[in-house]
Design an enzyme around this catalytic site. Structure first.
Site, mmCIF file in Angstrom:
data_model
loop_
_atom_site.group_PDB
_atom_site.id
_atom_site.type_symbol
_atom_site.label_atom_id
_atom_site.label_comp_id
_atom_site.label_asym_id
_atom_site.label_seq_id
_atom_site.Cartn_x
_atom_site.Cartn_y
_atom_site.Cartn_z
ATOM 1 N N HIS A 114 0.171 2.344 -10.400
ATOM 2 C CA HIS A 114 0.826 1.885 -9.162
ATOM 3 C C HIS A 114 1.755 0.702 -9.454
ATOM 4 O O HIS A 114 2.905 0.679 -9.014
ATOM 5 C CB HIS A 114 -0.267 1.499 -8.144
ATOM 6 C CG HIS A 114 0.233 0.928 -6.858
ATOM 7 N ND1 HIS A 114 0.082 1.566 -5.649
ATOM 8 C CD2 HIS A 114 0.891 -0.232 -6.585
ATOM 9 C CE1 HIS A 114 0.631 0.830 -4.693
ATOM 10 N NE2 HIS A 114 1.113 -0.275 -5.226
ATOM 11 N N GLU A 115 1.251 -0.275 -10.248
ATOM 12 C CA GLU A 115 2.061 -1.476 -10.529
ATOM 13 C C GLU A 115 3.210 -1.157 -11.491
ATOM 14 O O GLU A 115 4.309 -1.689 -11.333
ATOM 15 C CB GLU A 115 1.192 -2.610 -11.090
ATOM 16 C CG GLU A 115 0.015 -3.055 -10.205
ATOM 17 C CD GLU A 115 0.366 -3.337 -8.757
ATOM 18 O OE1 GLU A 115 1.529 -3.690 -8.469
ATOM 19 O OE2 GLU A 115 -0.518 -3.173 -7.903
ATOM 20 N N CYS A 127 -0.722 -0.820 -0.517
ATOM 21 C CA CYS A 127 0.213 -1.662 -1.254
ATOM 22 C C CYS A 127 0.450 -2.927 -0.442
ATOM 23 O O CYS A 127 0.602 -2.856 0.779
ATOM 24 C CB CYS A 127 1.535 -0.910 -1.454
ATOM 25 S SG CYS A 127 2.787 -1.858 -2.333
ATOM 26 N N LEU A 128 0.474 -4.080 -1.117
ATOM 27 C CA LEU A 128 0.693 -5.341 -0.402
ATOM 28 C C LEU A 128 2.078 -5.380 0.257
ATOM 29 O O LEU A 128 2.284 -6.144 1.194
ATOM 30 C CB LEU A 128 0.526 -6.529 -1.360
ATOM 31 C CG LEU A 128 -0.902 -6.775 -1.860
ATOM 32 C CD1 LEU A 128 -0.936 -7.929 -2.850
ATOM 33 C CD2 LEU A 128 -1.857 -7.039 -0.697
ATOM 34 N N GLY A 161 -3.730 -5.862 -7.121
ATOM 35 C CA GLY A 161 -2.613 -5.789 -8.064
ATOM 36 C C GLY A 161 -1.334 -6.259 -7.416
ATOM 37 O O GLY A 161 -1.182 -6.171 -6.192
ATOM 38 N N GLN A 221 7.693 -7.451 -6.160
ATOM 39 C CA GLN A 221 7.157 -7.639 -4.809
ATOM 40 C C GLN A 221 7.324 -9.073 -4.303
ATOM 41 O O GLN A 221 7.201 -9.319 -3.112
ATOM 42 C CB GLN A 221 5.669 -7.254 -4.757
ATOM 43 C CG GLN A 221 5.438 -5.768 -4.977
ATOM 44 C CD GLN A 221 3.966 -5.434 -4.907
ATOM 45 O OE1 GLN A 221 3.252 -5.518 -5.901
ATOM 46 N NE2 GLN A 221 3.493 -5.079 -3.723
ATOM 47 N N HIS A 223 6.063 0.120 -9.599
ATOM 48 C CA HIS A 223 6.864 -0.932 -8.941
ATOM 49 C C HIS A 223 7.998 -1.411 -9.859
ATOM 50 O O HIS A 223 9.081 -1.730 -9.383
ATOM 51 C CB HIS A 223 5.994 -2.149 -8.591
ATOM 52 C CG HIS A 223 5.306 -2.052 -7.257
ATOM 53 N ND1 HIS A 223 5.978 -1.958 -6.073
ATOM 54 C CD2 HIS A 223 3.989 -2.070 -6.924
ATOM 55 C CE1 HIS A 223 5.113 -1.913 -5.062
ATOM 56 N NE2 HIS A 223 3.889 -1.966 -5.557
HETATM 57 NI NI NI Z 1 2.090 -1.949 -4.480
#
Ligand code: NI
Length: 185
Positions: free
Chosen positions: A134-135, A92-93, A45, A50, A138
């Protein structure tokens, strides 16, 4: 095009993203770049903030770890209903190499616009339900570390600052070591 993923802590990741309203060409381009960036980073995701874009746009593909799934584009997503609770070890990226247990709803219903601009509603379970929450977090400037104790969050913050310092040093080395300084613009 693969974009650079912003590493936490960074003030951009704390901002609330703006609604898109209608899906146009630039939004579709953004969705495509985000999917490419997510796959290149081996993520399931990615949210637009991000990559430094403060728009309410997310992409999710849990198919590597969940059967029957595929790439999802969600523009202006809204979680309209939740059910139950579950705990999942999230990463998380924007926080590479870290994972911690986070409590979330076990099941969510999300409404969004698709890549074609059409509204849809999706019932999500398992990893997909986690990813949607989660997204969507963000887009509100919230990361999974904000669900942890301040002690755990500070330990991760310290490790991320060290990682960012190392990355900056590597970049500086590359510039210093570049053989053709005269062509550097
Ligand atoms: Ni994340």
């Amino acid at each position: 095009m693969v974009r650079e993923i912003i590493i936490w802590p960074d003030p951009i990741l704390k901002q609330v993203a703006s609604p898109v309203g209608a899906v146009d060409g630039p939004t579709r381009h953004l969705l495509d770049d985000m999917a490419e960036t997510m796959y290149a980073a081996d993520g399931v995701g990615l949210a637009a903030p991000q990559i430094g874009v403060l728009k309410r746009v997310i992409v999710i593909d849990t198919s590597p770890r969940q059967e029957g799934q595929s790439l999802l584009h969600l523009v202006d997503p809204r979680i309209v209903r939740t059910e139950g609770t579950t705990v999942y070890s999230e990463g998380c990226l924007s926080i590479p190499g870290e994972a911690e247990d986070v409590e979330r709803a076990a099941k969510v219903w999300v409404q969004a616009l698709g890549r074609d601009g059409q509204p849809f509603e999706l019932e999500c379970e398992g990893l997909l339900a986690i990813a949607v929450q989660h997204e969507c977090d963000h887009l509100e400037g919230t990361l999974f570390v904000d669900h942890l104790s301040s002690l755990k969050r500070e330990l991760i913050r310290r490790r991320m600052k060290k990682l960012k310092a190392e990355q900056a040093e590597e970049k500086a080395e590359q510039v210093r070591g570049a053989p053709h300084h005269e062509s550097a613009l």
